[in-house]
Scaffold this motif. Sequence first.
Motif, PDB file in Angstrom:
ATOM      1  N   ASP A  37       0.848  -1.201   0.000  1.00 47.26           N
ATOM      2  CA  ASP A  37       0.000   0.000   0.000  1.00 47.26           C
ATOM      3  C   ASP A  37       0.880   1.247   0.000  1.00 47.26           C
ATOM      4  OD1 ASP A  37       0.228   1.001   3.016  1.00 47.26           O
ATOM      5  OD2 ASP A  37       0.047  -1.187   3.043  1.00 47.26           O
ATOM      6  N   LYS A  38       0.236   2.384  -0.174  1.00 49.87           N
ATOM      7  CA  LYS A  38       0.967   3.649  -0.283  1.00 49.87           C
ATOM      8  C   LYS A  38       1.654   4.053   1.026  1.00 49.87           C
ATOM      9  CE  LYS A  38      -1.679   5.790  -4.046  1.00 49.87           C
ATOM     10  NZ  LYS A  38      -0.512   5.966  -4.927  1.00 49.87           N
ATOM     11  N   LEU A  39       1.220   3.495   2.146  1.00 47.35           N
ATOM     12  CA  LEU A  39       1.879   3.805   3.402  1.00 47.35           C
ATOM     13  C   LEU A  39       3.287   3.214   3.437  1.00 47.35           C
ATOM     14  CD1 LEU A  39      -1.076   3.253   5.904  1.00 47.35           C
ATOM     15  CD2 LEU A  39      -0.271   5.395   4.889  1.00 47.35           C
ATOM     16  N   GLU A  40       3.501   2.149   2.658  1.00 47.13           N
ATOM     17  CA  GLU A  40       4.834   1.535   2.579  1.00 47.13           C
ATOM     18  C   GLU A  40       5.577   1.925   1.317  1.00 47.13           C
ATOM     19  OE1 GLU A  40       5.535  -2.515   3.809  1.00 47.13           O
ATOM     20  OE2 GLU A  40       3.473  -2.680   4.513  1.00 47.13           O
ATOM     21  N   LYS A  41       4.860   1.998   0.206  1.00 43.96           N
ATOM     22  CA  LYS A  41       5.462   2.376  -1.075  1.00 43.96           C
ATOM     23  C   LYS A  41       4.608   3.512  -1.652  1.00 43.96           C
ATOM     24  CE  LYS A  41       8.494  -1.099  -1.188  1.00 43.96           C
ATOM     25  NZ  LYS A  41       8.403  -2.178  -2.178  1.00 43.96           N
ATOM     26  N   SER A  42       5.025   4.729  -1.408  1.00 50.16           N
ATOM     27  CA  SER A  42       4.193   5.894  -1.721  1.00 50.16           C
ATOM     28  C   SER A  42       3.925   6.076  -3.209  1.00 50.16           C
ATOM     29  CB  SER A  42       4.845   7.172  -1.164  1.00 50.16           C
ATOM     30  OG  SER A  42       6.132   7.362  -1.752  1.00 50.16           O
ATOM     31  N   THR A  43       4.744   5.472  -4.066  1.00 49.53           N
ATOM     32  CA  THR A  43       4.603   5.703  -5.507  1.00 49.53           C
ATOM     33  C   THR A  43       3.769   4.640  -6.222  1.00 49.53           C
ATOM     34  OG1 THR A  43       6.696   4.542  -5.941  1.00 49.53           O
ATOM     35  CG2 THR A  43       6.791   6.935  -5.621  1.00 49.53           C
ATOM     36  N   VAL A  44       3.240   3.659  -5.497  1.00 51.51           N
ATOM     37  CA  VAL A  44       2.491   2.602  -6.177  1.00 51.51           C
ATOM     38  C   VAL A  44       1.209   3.163  -6.798  1.00 51.51           C
ATOM     39  CG1 VAL A  44       3.397   0.716  -4.781  1.00 51.51           C
ATOM     40  CG2 VAL A  44       1.312   1.904  -4.046  1.00 51.51           C
ATOM     41  N   ASP A  45       0.909   2.707  -7.995  1.00 50.20           N
ATOM     42  CA  ASP A  45      -0.332   3.060  -8.679  1.00 50.20           C
ATOM     43  C   ASP A  45      -0.706   1.845  -9.522  1.00 50.20           C
ATOM     44  OD1 ASP A  45      -2.405   3.996 -10.263  1.00 50.20           O
ATOM     45  OD2 ASP A  45      -1.516   5.984 -10.537  1.00 50.20           O
ATOM     46  N   TYR A  46      -1.408   0.907  -8.905  1.00 52.93           N
ATOM     47  CA  TYR A  46      -1.676  -0.368  -9.562  1.00 52.93           C
ATOM     48  C   TYR A  46      -2.645  -0.240 -10.733  1.00 52.93           C
ATOM     49  CZ  TYR A  46       0.859  -2.197  -5.605  1.00 52.93           C
ATOM     50  OH  TYR A  46       1.839  -2.436  -4.680  1.00 52.93           O
ATOM     51  N   GLN A  47      -3.565   0.698 -10.641  1.00 53.22           N
ATOM     52  CA  GLN A  47      -4.483   0.875 -11.763  1.00 53.22           C
ATOM     53  C   GLN A  47      -3.738   1.397 -12.989  1.00 53.22           C
ATOM     54  OE1 GLN A  47      -7.807  -0.247 -11.308  1.00 53.22           O
ATOM     55  NE2 GLN A  47      -7.413  -0.320 -13.509  1.00 53.22           N
TER      56      GLN A  47
END
Length: 228
Positions: A37-47
């Motif tokens: 999740d973004k709390l751990e990996k702020s740059t994730v954007d799965y969509q």
Amino acid sequence: MKTVVVMVVVVLAAAANTKKVSGYKNYTVGDDLGWFDKLEKSTVDYQKWASSKTFSLGDFLIFNTDNNHTVVQTYNSTIYHLCDDSDAVGNDTILYASPDPSASAVHPVSVAVPLTRVGPNYFFSNDYDGEQCENGQRFSINVTQGQGLPPSLRTPTPGAPGPVSQESGDDTVPDTNVPANFDHPKDISDDDDDDDDNGKKKSNGMITQAWGGFSRILILLGLLYSCW
């Protein structure tokens, strides 16, 4: 005269260039960022990650995460938007990995999820009462028919790792749900499925295509002969 010869050469080259049946695909969710999740990996954007890809039956999604995150697959859009699978019914939702609250340390987990149903497929993490889902650990895809399911996914392989039963009460997660001999994707021609209808259709299509090319060659050769 030269034009006709060139046309014959082009058609011969096209006929020789037979199409190889493409293999099924593995997609590593989030690529190097993994499934967090973004709390751990702020740059994730799965969509965004999913939007640039085409998914078909028989493909696999590989989730690289840890034992503090879950992998939930659902065909129910309401469950997906609520980030809550507690009201899941029937076969509309599958829990492939659940958190391990008894673990003394965080350890990596890798989960392979096959795509077995055409249409909308939704994925999210339901850990911490849906907090991870609400913080970006979610995405939806549309699965197309493609070349259809390979035989290995039509009948479950004995001993193969499967989803965690939501009724089992087992909240533990193995180190990996991906078999050590995981060799997907394969070309469909690698499967021993000579009697499969899809295989017959593909074979018939290739024969038809080859015959069509041969017919065109005969016609052009006739034109070439008439020019002489």
